[in-house]
Structures are given as C-alpha cells and as structure tokens.
Design an enzyme around this catalytic site. Structure first.
Site, mmCIF file in Angstrom:
data_model
loop_
_atom_site.group_PDB
_atom_site.id
_atom_site.type_symbol
_atom_site.label_atom_id
_atom_site.label_comp_id
_atom_site.label_asym_id
_atom_site.label_seq_id
_atom_site.Cartn_x
_atom_site.Cartn_y
_atom_site.Cartn_z
ATOM 1 C CE LYS A 166 47.948 47.460 33.146
ATOM 2 N NZ LYS A 166 47.673 47.418 34.611
ATOM 3 C CD GLU A 208 45.040 50.060 34.621
ATOM 4 O OE1 GLU A 208 44.217 49.484 35.353
ATOM 5 O OE2 GLU A 208 46.271 49.893 34.709
ATOM 6 C CE LYS A 209 49.623 59.709 33.799
ATOM 7 N NZ LYS A 209 50.077 60.528 32.664
ATOM 8 C CG LEU A 211 50.918 54.384 37.937
ATOM 9 C CD1 LEU A 211 50.645 53.667 39.250
ATOM 10 C CD2 LEU A 211 50.598 55.866 38.058
ATOM 11 N NE ARG A 299 47.590 32.438 37.178
ATOM 12 C CZ ARG A 299 48.769 32.957 37.457
ATOM 13 N NH1 ARG A 299 49.503 32.427 38.416
ATOM 14 N NH2 ARG A 299 49.235 33.995 36.806
ATOM 15 C CB VAL A 302 55.320 31.471 39.557
ATOM 16 C CG1 VAL A 302 56.802 31.140 39.627
ATOM 17 C CG2 VAL A 302 54.711 30.922 38.268
ATOM 18 N NE ARG A 345 58.711 34.338 38.677
ATOM 19 C CZ ARG A 345 57.495 34.411 38.143
ATOM 20 N NH1 ARG A 345 57.315 34.080 36.870
ATOM 21 N NH2 ARG A 345 56.476 34.847 38.854
#
Length: 451
Positions: A166, A208-209, A211, A299, A302, A345
C-alpha cells in the site's frame, strides 16, 4: 460538552476548491447558512452546474487537474481575489493535502478541515497505524515503510503470503498491489512505489497481511477541535471494484453492537486527543467479530449522505461550523440513529453530452449530482457523475426503494453503470448481507452478461 444551541459563524464567503457533485453539495448547505460561495473551474468545466450555482466563479486553468484543481497557488489567488474567508476542499484533489491546508492557514484563511499537522499524521498510513495502536485499536499485521530489497521479502515472509503493498500516502486503490508469491514482491514494490509517487508525490509504501474477503466498514466522525467527538454510526463499503467503492449503506449488515461499541471506544479518544476538527472517517477491515484499523480519511467522504439520512444531521453544515467556530450544533452523546440508508454510485463509462435525464423522487429518495439536460461530461476527471441515495425504516424496505429509484433513473447520452447497480441491488447474496470485498469480482461475469 457540546450543546444543541446553534453555533454562529462570521464567515461570509467560502471558496470551494473542487468540482462537480461535491461542489454542488457544499454550495447548497452554504446557501442555507447564508454564506456566499465561490466556484473554481477548469476550462473543461466552464458550464458545470457548480459554476452556475455559485455566487461567484473563477477559472483556474486548463482541463488537466495538475494545471487547475491541483494547482494550490491558483486556488489561493482565486480565494484572495474574491475576498473569501475560507476554503472548502471537498473530496479528492487537495482535500487531504497538508501543504495546501498550511498554505491556506498561513495566508489568513480558514481551511475547512483538520489542521495540517493532523492531516500529516493521519495521511501517512504508517504513522496512522502506530497512532491507532496507541489507542487500543487492532491493526492488520504489517511493516513500516519498505524498499525493494531482501529485508522487505523477509518481512513479507514473516507475515505470510498473500500480502498487500500500500502507498503510505493517498488512497483510492492507487499504489496498491496484492502479492501471492515471494518472487513477485520486489517488482510489485517498485510498481506500487512508482504509482504512489505519480499520484501523491510520495513513493513510500508498506506491506500488510492481505485479508482475502473481509468487510470494509467505516465510522463517520464529526469533531469540533476541542475534544468533542461524535460518531454518526458506521457505513458498509464492502461492494467494490478494484478497491473503488460502488455501494455504501448504513448500518452495516455485518457489524454487531459489540463491534460497533469497540470501534467507537478506540476512535473517540483517538480523534479527541488529536484535537481533530470537522468531518472524517476511520476505516476498518472486519472478519466475523474481529476488526482491524485500516486508515483515517481526514475529510468528508463521498458516501456521507447515508450517514446524514440515518442521523438526520447535515454533515457539511457541522463540518463548516466546527472549522469556523470551534463548536457544533450537536451533542455527541445524544446522536439518535434510526432506519437504513443505501447509496449507489452512478459512474460514467464514456464522456459525452446528456441528452435525457429523468431523476427519481418520492419520500426518502435523494439524488446528488451535477448533471442536467444538455451538460457535457468531460473525459478528464473521476468517473462518478451522481449518487442515488435512499432511506427507509429498515434494510428490506430501503432495498425495495433503491430498486424502484434505479428503475426510474434515466441518463442518456453517456454509458453508465445503472444496469449493473440494479443487478447488484437485486442479487440474493446482497439481500442476505453476507459478503466480502471479493464478492463483486466473483459475480462480475454475471453482471456483464446481465444474468
């Protein structure tokens, strides 16, 4: 303790450093508050609805975002030129940019959001993980910042494959790679870092692991900057395509009262200690009764309308009040959540001109958009052109209402995902409420074939 007495703001004019649907949304609340608005726009957006609705409008550059909506100096100059008192960053673009928030503050204007120091702390996902741990929130097993070397491979082996790379900054699926084999790790770290640098001007990544099929759940937070923190329930954002959310709902069909209380028990002191100001979300991945902190979005989101429906609170209004007065009109201990709300959306697959627009209505139906008959959708920006939100007393009724509203919605002149949303809303697995983030990928062929 916050009170229910109305807070007053001396802010007379707010510049909205954004476009499209969120700019229209902010303009509407500002108008109700008696605050003038200034729209900024690129040359591609000169006929956009937010430009037509604002009290003033000023062009800030050509179509590419880097030359308009991401150009800090041009936005600041527009605010100074129009004698604006504050800047609302909306979502995306500069909304979580600490340098922009600092530039606004240093030039004597109010940034409608957290202080830049808080944005910096929470915007770096590696630091945010450490902050979450400090307040007792479990995090997914992972590493600190990594580079493509043997050390990173060893760290990943300790976590166990699959892992996910990430970006430490940003979000929206950018700078993100799932890796299932050790031999693929180094190349993917390089690619993720390169993508993160291109999108967020920061190539830092961490591991990260992974999931495989969790739920994606987030708490809606409102805070006044003085330690008063309100949680407006949770939203479920599990239905996603390539890490992009498609449907959001509140409450989540996969969150128990025990989980909800535990999430809030860690989130409230965390946001209070940071003197967090305005709207934000804290996001989790959940598997059965377990949940793991993922990130904070500093913030408005959406999908905030679903939380507005179940709470009866105008989140944009409270965000503006918190950031301009240091107080809100709500008591954090007296939030009354009821009913069920769902948001779909509506995304455009192609640019083009709207030749026919029919908007659904009725009790508990809301359509947030910048569309109008004859408007042109440019190819330069995010694909989302509208949000269809419904509310009813329970999830079953809300699903029926969403199905009805989607059937009434007509958008011609561009290709959209309306038919796909109908398919998802009516799928028995979605009705059952038992699914994870990989579910959409599992049924995508069904969706494409219309089965």
């Amino acid at each position: 303790m916050a009170t229910n007495l109305p807070a007053q703001t001396k802010v007379k004019r707010i510049l909205i450093a954004n476009r499209g649907e969120i700019a229209v949304r902010v303009i509407r609340t500002c108008r109700e508050m008696g605050i003038e608005t200034v729209a900024v726009y690129s040359t591609a957006d000169k006929d956009n609805l937010h430009v037509k609705m604002a009290d003033k409008a000023i062009c800030i550059g050509p179509a590419p975002s880097a030359q308009s909506y991401l150009k800090m100096e041009s936005i600041l100059m527009a605010a100074m030129h129009t004698q604006s008192d504050a800047i609302h960053p909306g979502v995306g673009f500069l909304s979580e940019n600490a340098a922009f928030a600092r530039l606004v503050r240093d030039n004597g204007l109010i940034f409608i959001g957290p202080d830049p120091e808080v944005i910096e702390l929470l915007g770096d996902k590696v630091q945010a993980r450490e902050t979450a741990l400090k307040y007792g929130l479990p995090v997914t097993p992972g590493t600190g910042a990594v580079i493509a070397n043997e050390g990173a491979i060893e760290e990943a082996k300790k976590l166990g494959f699959p892992v996910i790379i990430k970006a430490a900054a940003g979000g929206g699926g950018k700078g993100m790679r799932i890796v299932r084999k050790a031999e693929d790790l180094e190349e993917n770290i390089t690619l993720a870092s390169r993508e993160a640098q291109a999108n967020f001007a920061d190539g830092t990544v961490f591991i990260e692991k992974y999931l495989e099929n969790p739920r994606h759940v987030e708490l809606q937070v409102l805070a006044d900057g003085n330690g008063n923190v309100a949680i407006l329930g949770e939203r479920d954002c599990t239905v996603q395509k390539n890490h992009q959310k498609l449907i959001e709902e509140s409450p989540s069909p996969g969150v128990t009262d025990k989980m909800r209380e535990a999430m809030a028990a860690g989130a409230i002191p965390m946001f209070a200690s940071l003197k967090y100001k305005g709207a934000g979300t804290i996001e989790f991945l959940a598997e059965e009764e377990k949940f793991y902190f993922m990130e904070v979005n500093a913030r408005v989101q959406v999908e905030h309308p679903v939380s507005e429906f179940v709470s009866g609170i105008d989140i944009i209004r409270q965000q503006i009040l918190a950031c301009t007065t240091g107080s809100m009109e709500i008591d954090p201990v007296q939030i009354n959540l009821k009913g069920s709300s769902i948001e779909c959306r509506i995304n455009a697959f192609t640019p083009g001109t709207i030749t026919r627009l029919e908007i659904p209505g009725g009790i508990g139906v809301r359509f947030d958009s910048f569309l109008y008959n004859g408007c042109t959708i440019p190819p330069h920006y995010d694909s989302m052109v509208a949000k269809l939100i419904v509310y009813d007393t329970d999830r079953k009724k809300a699903l029926a209402k969403m199905d009805r509203a989607l059937r009434e919605l007509v958008i011609e002149g561009i290709k959209t995902n309306i038919e796909r949303q109908k398919f998802i809303i009516n799928h028995p697995v979605f009705h059952n409420g038992v699914f994870g983030t990989s579910w959409y990928a599992d049924i995508e062929k069904e969706i494409e074939n219309g089965r």
